[in-house]
Design an enzyme around this catalytic site. Sequence first.
Site, PDB file in Angstrom:
ATOM      1  N   HIS B  62       0.841  -1.195   0.000  1.00  0.00           N
ATOM      2  CA  HIS B  62       0.000   0.000   0.000  1.00  0.00           C
ATOM      3  C   HIS B  62       0.879   1.249   0.000  1.00  0.00           C
ATOM      4  CE1 HIS B  62       0.909  -0.472   4.248  1.00  0.00           C
ATOM      5  NE2 HIS B  62       0.300   0.642   4.581  1.00  0.00           N
ATOM      6  N   HIS B  64       1.264   3.859   2.050  1.00  0.00           N
ATOM      7  CA  HIS B  64       1.844   4.584   3.184  1.00  0.00           C
ATOM      8  C   HIS B  64       3.364   4.512   3.036  1.00  0.00           C
ATOM      9  CE1 HIS B  64      -1.984   4.273   5.847  1.00  0.00           C
ATOM     10  NE2 HIS B  64      -1.949   5.396   5.172  1.00  0.00           N
ATOM     11  N   ASP B  66       5.996   4.288   4.749  1.00  0.00           N
ATOM     12  CA  ASP B  66       6.904   3.323   5.381  1.00  0.00           C
ATOM     13  C   ASP B  66       6.925   1.989   4.643  1.00  0.00           C
ATOM     14  OD1 ASP B  66       4.233   3.219   6.342  1.00  0.00           O
ATOM     15  OD2 ASP B  66       4.847   1.963   8.031  1.00  0.00           O
ATOM     16  N   HIS B  67       6.114   1.882   3.587  1.00  0.00           N
ATOM     17  CA  HIS B  67       6.100   0.647   2.793  1.00  0.00           C
ATOM     18  C   HIS B  67       6.635   0.838   1.376  1.00  0.00           C
ATOM     19  CE1 HIS B  67       3.842  -1.829   5.751  1.00  0.00           C
ATOM     20  NE2 HIS B  67       3.593  -0.612   6.205  1.00  0.00           N
ATOM     21  N   HIS B 142      -7.290  -1.622   5.961  1.00  0.00           N
ATOM     22  CA  HIS B 142      -6.455  -0.542   6.473  1.00  0.00           C
ATOM     23  C   HIS B 142      -7.092   0.790   6.095  1.00  0.00           C
ATOM     24  CE1 HIS B 142      -2.900   0.862   8.387  1.00  0.00           C
ATOM     25  NE2 HIS B 142      -2.271   1.283   7.321  1.00  0.00           N
ATOM     26  N   ASP B 210      -0.425  -3.682   6.275  1.00  0.00           N
ATOM     27  CA  ASP B 210      -0.959  -3.383   7.602  1.00  0.00           C
ATOM     28  C   ASP B 210      -2.452  -3.703   7.579  1.00  0.00           C
ATOM     29  OD1 ASP B 210       1.539  -2.148   7.458  1.00  0.00           O
ATOM     30  OD2 ASP B 210       0.819  -0.192   8.011  1.00  0.00           O
ATOM     31  N   HIS B 268       6.400  -4.806  12.190  1.00  0.00           N
ATOM     32  CA  HIS B 268       5.712  -3.518  12.077  1.00  0.00           C
ATOM     33  C   HIS B 268       5.442  -2.911  13.454  1.00  0.00           C
ATOM     34  CE1 HIS B 268       2.742  -0.521  10.573  1.00  0.00           C
ATOM     35  NE2 HIS B 268       3.471  -0.593   9.491  1.00  0.00           N
TER      36      HIS B 268
END
Lengths: 301, 301
Positions: B62, B64, B66-67, B142, B210, B268
């Site tokens: 996805h 976000h 941090d991914h 999410h 997530d 995570h």
Amino acid sequence: MKFEVTILGCSSATPVFNRNPSAQLLNCNEKYYLIDCGEGTQQQLTKYNLKAARIDYIFISHLHGDHYFGLIGLLSSLHLNGRTKPMQIFGPTPLLEILEIQFKYSDTVLRYPIEFFPIEANESQQIFENSDLIIKTIVLNHRIPTTGFIFQQKQRQRKLIKDKTEEIPMAYYSALKKGIDVELPNGDILRSEEYTTPADPPRCYAYCSDTLYDESYFPVIKGCDTLYHEATFMHDLLDRAIETHHTTALQAGEVAKINGVKKLLIGHFSSRYKTLQMLLEETQSVFENTELAVEGRTFHL
Amino acid sequence: MKFEVTILGCSSATPVFNRNPSAQLLNCNEKYYLIDCGEGTQQQLTKYNLKAARIDYIFISHLHGDHYFGLIGLLSSLHLNGRTKPMQIFGPTPLLEILEIQFKYSDTVLRYPIEFFPIEANESQQIFENSDLIIKTIVLNHRIPTTGFIFQQKQRQRKLIKDKTEEIPMAYYSALKKGIDVELPNGDILRSEEYTTPADPPRCYAYCSDTLYDESYFPVIKGCDTLYHEATFMHDLLDRAIETHHTTALQAGEVAKINGVKKLLIGHFSSRYKTLQMLLEETQSVFENTELAVEGRTFHL
């Protein structure tokens, strides 16, 4: 007044040999100015115990990834860590579009305002001023629009001599620090020269990355105290430097020498060099007071 | 056949305590599959001696940061290092736009083709197949469209028993490995069961990050051998987990238990946890065969 720069990345193009892409943190009078922001800059700040939250101004020289890929992550982390104060960002116009598209698709509405100041790379201009500094751009010669930055301290006031001034009413300090003599009610004269010493001369730091060796930007950096200049290749690869619009270590030394700077820092080293000593020696053969701007080093400017 | 995953990042949201944002490298039969790509993933690959050049498939769960904030840097470095073979990227539709805008403004024309496969996060679907693996998406719950991935090995052929088969013409191997008995010209029968042993059972790895704890994705991961599941918070912060669409360590254990997986990896982790032991213990209170998916660990799947 503190005026120092900490190197967070000195690699060109790709991170390699524990060298990170370009980023530097300037501390001027305990205010933090970030210069370029390659991938992993936020991790580098943590590594060197520099609080990202204290950065209020960010300067991006150009849109090659090794100079800005870490910016979106840094801004996102500040948001997640609860920042509310504004962040001023100075960089090429499309940078805002690049940031906004990523905030949009992650459904992120920043808790703090970004104040974006687009930079045109056609002529040197003043882009910032506060009580400590004036910041101007340096128009560099690279494959895409690129500017360096020159951080010019303002003239400071004279410094009070503590032993002599402690019996003088504080109301007179301001005039004395400005160099103005004061007449007391009884007619006595307090001479500024007697109660103060001259201010430290204002210092100047110039940041030049990335660029072809090009005399057109020399007038802007002339006489600067400390010059950071890219030195991507050894001079035996001059052809490659010209082709990719970069500077050789030898040329970086020449830039420093011709422009009469006091100290030179070199960085933005190609991944072909596992060690850097020979780059340093090549530059020092032209300009002796040169140092390697490698990760974790802090230079007093 | 090698089937293992190396953890490159286990931090949620922001890099902290030497924990990097999400990324994992799956090695299946010496082919490299990258799962998520937080900032600094290319540096992590270097740190653990994993050659980025060997990655041919990238899966982004996805958008976000941090991914995926490390993806543009990784792709740029591969370009600069001379890659010519294609890269297949599977991720949310806007990811391509985000990459392209950055290549555009850096005036970069990649030397290798990107084959982009947009993922819809509305129902589980097969997105990839080769001789080793079938890969399907897992629709997670999410704040923005998010999918996990399930890596299902294909049924392998039976294995020849070397001592018994060395005097048999190689032309018969293929049939024997497929479980087919062979009739020789003289009428003798070579029974597959006598000359081969059963293939290793195909294994399965599910990656879930997530997501809110949500039974809707349970059917897809049921019975999988190894499950990676996010475990952002301790269960005392269940409200916070629900609010942010994340899972608690306790819930991650429940997902593993309910779905009968053999092994659970959790990751995570929120930046509020400086150490991770209590998260592990909370999960193990529900599902004992759990391990922390922390940087540098490699798990045989």
